[in-house]
Design a protein around this motif. Structure first.
Motif, PDB file in Angstrom:
ATOM      1  N   ARG A 278      -1.731   5.516   8.067  1.00 25.07           N
ATOM      2  CA  ARG A 278      -3.045   5.672   8.773  1.00 25.07           C
ATOM      3  C   ARG A 278      -3.927   4.538   8.350  1.00 25.07           C
ATOM      4  N   GLY A 279      -3.900   3.811   7.395  1.00 23.45           N
ATOM      5  CA  GLY A 279      -4.402   2.435   7.645  1.00 23.45           C
ATOM      6  C   GLY A 279      -4.187   1.651   8.531  1.00 23.45           C
ATOM      7  N   ARG A 280      -3.120   1.287   9.027  1.00 27.08           N
ATOM      8  CA  ARG A 280      -2.436   0.603  10.212  1.00 27.08           C
ATOM      9  C   ARG A 280      -3.177   1.331  11.300  1.00 27.08           C
ATOM     10  N   ILE A 281      -3.434   2.604  11.418  1.00 27.06           N
ATOM     11  CA  ILE A 281      -4.179   3.303  12.635  1.00 27.06           C
ATOM     12  C   ILE A 281      -5.626   3.014  12.461  1.00 27.06           C
ATOM     13  N   HIS A 282      -6.153   3.202  11.483  1.00 32.67           N
ATOM     14  CA  HIS A 282      -7.779   2.771  11.277  1.00 32.67           C
ATOM     15  C   HIS A 282      -7.852   1.205  11.962  1.00 32.67           C
TER      16      HIS A 282
END
Length: 447
Positions: free
Chosen positions: A195-199
């Motif tokens: 999710r951090g990569r997506i953010h």
């Protein structure tokens, strides 16, 4: 070591001591899995790499179910623990390997494994195939958290492979998938890191960092979470801060070309050019391209090695589809800035004579697309407007080294690129990156 590195030796006739040296391990587990109808046979043997001697081996014949597959994994792990109990105890690592199967459906699990192990073709079709397999897996098993998380990751990176796939569209799909994963397994470190990569892909940097930290804290021995952290830090311009995470990712996954390529980019940004060339070359050799040739060429140019520079640039132009313009691109790049206008004029004149359309070349340059001169070359030619759009986060990882250079980072196009990425406001709140500093209340300067 990571499966990515270990699986490079699948089907190869390589002796165990050589495998161990390349993977930096003391012991090797080798074997096979064979399916026949509803049965599965797993053979495994544990080998001491130093003496090339067998420590243990066994064969397992079972009904083919996900539960049985994980039961076999647990039994093999237990046998390894028994054989290496003294060695493993000294590490302080937990020896409890048992965990529940992630899904009940053998068909969904098989599709998930196919997607995870698909590493032969490094192009857009390869990512699309992984997405297709994972979509099938989650359709069969909607409660398969790992498949949702992996689907989210590949959906988020797809726009970095081709401009045909819109950034916003695929980040929305990625976020939907990762939220489903987290609803099934709340607080999963792998899902949080993803999710951090997506953010980050959506330029929500403030939301990205806590998730990435949760991933690293929860899975400190997992290469993907360190790689995710390193990639986002590099994209933000914090090259020096990214280096420990790239190093850890490579320690855990020494044969992953992506790690080598972007670690080389980070080292180049940190002006560690000897080590940068080593890792860039390794990434190139195993098939990971990006803008590797351009970064290598820029380092060779700085060192005055014109032959190596020309070779790297010739490779890039051939791969991008404009090899007949290579010598003119090189001429522009080798001409000092004060005298470059004439070389640039010559380039566009020859391009027109060869049937290229300037507007189309620049449009492709500004879309991360094959068939256009690299956006870094376009900036060197004075066409920095190619940067004035929203770029995938992957592109931001290429801009801090020598390929774009100080000249490129001092253009209005570069400033526009940073503003599209929403980085200046993030820097003001969280500290300025290695190559940038504030200029008054509303401006900044990079070198």
């Amino acid at each position: 070591t990571s499966r990515t590195s270990a699986f490079l030796f699948k089907g190869q006739d390589v002796d165990i001591p050589s495998v161990a040296r390349q993977l930096n391990v003391a012991h090797v587990l080798e074997g096979s899995v064979r399916k026949a109808g509803d049965r599965v046979r797993v053979t495994a043997q544990l080998i001491d790499a130093k003496s090339d001697s067998h420590l243990w081996s066994d064969t397992y014949d079972r009904e083919l179910t996900v539960a049985n597959i994980f039961e076999i994994q647990d039994e093999i792990s237990g046998q390894i623990v028994a054989a290496l109990s003294g060695t493993l105890a000294d590490t302080g690592l937990s020896l409890d390997s048992r965990k529940a199967p992630p899904v009940d459906s053998i068909d969904a699990y098989d599709l998930y494994q196919q997607a995870k192990n698909l590493q032969d073709d490094l192009d857009t079709d390869y990512v699309l195939k992984q997405i297709e397999l994972l979509e099938q897996a989650t359709t069969i098993a909607p409660d398969f958290a790992d498949a949702w998380a992996t689907l989210a990751f590949f959906s988020s990176v797809l726009p970095g492979w081709s401009p045909k796939y819109g950034i916003e569209e695929y980040q929305v799909k990625a976020m939907s998938a990762i939220e489903k994963a987290l609803a099934i397994t709340p607080g999963s470190p792998y899902a949080m890191s993803t999710r951090g990569r997506i953010h980050a892909a959506r330029k929500n940097w403030a939301a990205a960092m806590p998730d990435l930290r949760r991933g690293v804290e929860g899975l400190p021995h997992e290469h993907e979470v360190h790689y995710n952290m390193a990639m986002v830090l590099l994209a933000q311009g914090y090259a020096k801060a990214s280096l420990p995470h790239f190093r850890k990712a490579l320690e855990l996954d020494p044969a992953d070309g992506f790690n080598h390529m972007f670690y080389g980019m980070a080292l180049a940004a940190d002006e560690q050019t000897d080590l940068a060339l080593k890792h860039l070359a390794h990434g190139y050799v195993v098939g990971y391209r990006g803008s590797v040739e351009l970064e290598m060429a820029a380092i060779h140019w700085m060192r005055g090695d014109d032959d190596a520079y020309r070779y790297a640039m010739a490779n890039l132009t051939e791969r991008q589809g404009y090899a007949d313009l290579a010598e003119y691109v090189i001429e522009v790049r080798l001409t000092p800035e004060a005298e470059r206008a004439r070389a640039v004029e010559r380039f566009w004149q020859v391009a027109e004579e060869l049937g290229y359309d300037k507007a189309e070349l620049l449009q492709r340059s500004s879309k991360w697309d094959r068939g256009g001169i690299s956006f870094m070359d376009a900036v060197a030619f004075g066409e920095d407007q190619v940067l004035m759009r929203e770029w995938p986060t992957a592109a931001l990882a290429f801009i801090w080294g020598n390929g774009l250079g100080t000249e490129g980072r001092q253009t209005e196009g570069f400033k526009s690129m940073m503003r599209y990425a929403k980085l200046p406001e993030y820097w003001r709140e969280n500290g300025w990156p290695d190559k940038c500093r504030p200029a008054g209340d509303n401006d900044f300067v990079c070198r």
